[in-house]
Design a protein around this motif. Structure first.
Motif, short mmCIF file in Angstrom:
data_model
loop_
_atom_site.label_atom_id
_atom_site.label_comp_id
_atom_site.label_asym_id
_atom_site.label_seq_id
_atom_site.Cartn_x
_atom_site.Cartn_y
_atom_site.Cartn_z
N GLY A 100 -3.63 -8.68 17.37
CA GLY A 100 -3.99 -8.27 18.72
C GLY A 100 -5.49 -8.33 18.95
O GLY A 100 -5.96 -8.36 20.09
N HIS A 101 -6.25 -8.34 17.85
CA HIS A 101 -7.71 -8.38 17.97
C HIS A 101 -8.29 -9.73 17.54
O HIS A 101 -9.49 -9.83 17.23
CB HIS A 101 -8.32 -7.19 17.21
CG HIS A 101 -7.73 -5.90 17.68
ND1 HIS A 101 -8.16 -5.26 18.84
CD2 HIS A 101 -6.67 -5.20 17.24
CE1 HIS A 101 -7.40 -4.20 19.04
NE2 HIS A 101 -6.48 -4.14 18.09
N LEU A 102 -7.45 -10.76 17.57
CA LEU A 102 -8.00 -12.11 17.43
C LEU A 102 -8.73 -12.45 18.72
O LEU A 102 -8.24 -12.15 19.82
CB LEU A 102 -6.85 -13.13 17.26
CG LEU A 102 -6.22 -13.25 15.89
CD1 LEU A 102 -5.05 -14.23 15.95
CD2 LEU A 102 -7.24 -13.74 14.88
N GLU B 149 -12.22 -6.23 28.37
CA GLU B 149 -12.54 -5.34 27.25
C GLU B 149 -11.27 -4.79 26.58
O GLU B 149 -10.27 -4.54 27.25
CB GLU B 149 -13.41 -4.18 27.74
CG GLU B 149 -14.09 -3.48 26.56
CD GLU B 149 -15.12 -2.44 27.01
OE1 GLU B 149 -15.20 -1.41 26.32
OE2 GLU B 149 -15.81 -2.66 28.03
N CYS B 150 -11.36 -4.62 25.29
CA CYS B 150 -10.22 -4.16 24.47
C CYS B 150 -10.44 -2.72 24.03
O CYS B 150 -11.57 -2.23 24.03
CB CYS B 150 -10.11 -5.09 23.26
SG CYS B 150 -8.80 -4.63 22.11
N VAL B 151 -9.37 -2.05 23.57
CA VAL B 151 -9.52 -0.68 23.03
C VAL B 151 -10.45 -0.63 21.82
O VAL B 151 -10.99 0.42 21.49
CB VAL B 151 -8.16 -0.05 22.61
CG1 VAL B 151 -7.36 0.38 23.80
CG2 VAL B 151 -7.37 -0.96 21.70
N CYS B 152 -10.65 -1.78 21.15
CA CYS B 152 -11.52 -1.79 19.97
C CYS B 152 -12.99 -1.88 20.36
O CYS B 152 -13.87 -1.82 19.50
CB CYS B 152 -11.15 -2.94 19.04
SG CYS B 152 -11.66 -4.55 19.66
N GLY B 153 -13.26 -2.04 21.67
CA GLY B 153 -14.65 -2.05 22.15
C GLY B 153 -15.21 -3.45 22.35
O GLY B 153 -16.30 -3.60 22.90
N GLY C 284 -12.32 -10.25 24.60
CA GLY C 284 -11.72 -11.48 24.09
C GLY C 284 -10.46 -11.28 23.26
O GLY C 284 -9.81 -12.25 22.87
N CYS C 285 -10.10 -10.02 22.98
CA CYS C 285 -8.95 -9.76 22.08
C CYS C 285 -7.63 -10.14 22.74
O CYS C 285 -7.42 -9.91 23.94
CB CYS C 285 -8.90 -8.29 21.69
SG CYS C 285 -10.31 -7.78 20.71
N LEU C 286 -6.73 -10.68 21.91
CA LEU C 286 -5.41 -11.11 22.41
C LEU C 286 -4.69 -10.00 23.15
O LEU C 286 -4.15 -10.20 24.23
CB LEU C 286 -4.57 -11.60 21.22
CG LEU C 286 -3.13 -11.97 21.56
CD1 LEU C 286 -3.08 -13.17 22.51
CD2 LEU C 286 -2.32 -12.24 20.31
#
Ligand code: ZN
Length: 299
Positions: free
Chosen positions: A158-160, A167-171, A174-176
């Protein structure tokens, strides 16, 4: 007959089932995952309440539960779960204290893979990837007939970085999963139309609503980018799709198959399959893990 409680703790719902030693589901309960539960107190309490409710039907001999994110499975620690807000949380011990029974703990997607590998869509393959698309996206890597997890860090596809600016929850951007998960699709639809509908609803509208169709096609296109990388690196014989979005069936499989057909040249072309247990694969896998804890002669 022995019974276990199986709980798949997702980013949105906890899906629980009371399961017999023959893997028959006796009762299911779904409840919302507590929000902002940074210390896991509400979540372990919710798990305890579900187990007590099951206990009113049959004695619950063991509990199997799974959570998303990066885990230390041996130590029972959630290292990081973006969709739950957890960091270095000893969740297995917290749950153990509440339920006072043998507890099996695992990763939500790898639990799904346990069920699919033992008795489901992955059972006839030595090398496959189980991909769960729900609130987040992650994969379980089955190589040489075994689920590999690299100390619990592996499979966080999910974070590729698939190249977009959401923006993603990981900060990061671009994350899938920030563009192709069920929750991301819902957000994308809202951005375009102002209306809030679920990914399930988007799927129902893909033939009648241009915005729904575009959100779906965009998600598929980004998924295909990630899958192409996965297939090139790991050469699976099959990709097995689980999680809520696996309910899309052919609407998910067929366009992905068409894109991969174009994009893969020398690589082994995997079969694309829907999980035998569908969105329940994680729960069934948790039941498998809990049953593994019972003494062999009693199962
Ligand atoms: Zn991310």
């Amino acid at each position: 007959m022995k019974y276990v409680a199986a709980l798949d703790v997702g980013g949105t719902f906890i899906k629980a089932a009371l399961v017999s030693q023959n893997l028959e589901i006796v009762k299911t309960i779904a409840l919302p995952t507590p929000k902002g539960d940074y210390f896991g107190v509400e979540t372990s309490r919710a798990i305890g309440e579900v187990v007590e409710e099951f206990e009113s039907l049959h004695k619950v001999n063991a509990v199997g539960f799974a959570v998303p994110g990066a885990l230390d499975e041996a130590a029972g620690i959630s290292r990081w779960a973006g969709n739950l807000g957890w960091k270095d949380l000893p969740i297995r011990d917290l749950v153990q204290k509440v339920v006072q029974r043998p507890v099996a703990f695992g990763h939500d997607v790898r639990s799904g893979a346990v069920a699919e590998l033992r008795m489901g869509a992955a059972r006839n393959f030595q090398h496959s990837i189980f991909i769960s698309i729900g609130t987040g996206i992650a994969a379980a890597l089955i190589i040489d007939g075994k689920i590999r997890n690299s100390d619990g860090f592996a499979g966080e596809i999910g974070h590729l970085n698939v190249g977009h600016d959401v923006e993603c929850v990981c900060g990061l951007t671009g994350c899938l999963e920030a563009i192709a998960s069920a929750s991301a699709m819902s957000r994308e639809y809202q951005k375009r139309t102002g209306s809030v509908i679920s990914a399930k609803e988007i799927l129902l509208r893909i033939n009648t609503d241009d915005h729904a169709c575009q959100v779906w096609e965009q998600a598929i296109a980004y998924l295909a980018v990630a899958l192409e990388d996965l297939v090139t690196i790991l050469a699976p014989e099959a990709l097995v799709f689980g999680g809520g979005l696996s309910q899309a069936g052919a609407a998910l499989i067929n366009p992905l198959k068409a894109i991969l057909e174009d994009r893969l040249t020398f690589q082994r072309k995997p079969q694309l399959l829907i999980a035998h247990y569908g969105a329940n694969a994680g729960t069934i896998g948790c039941a498998n893990m809990a049953l593994d804890l019972l003494p062999k002669e009693s199962v």
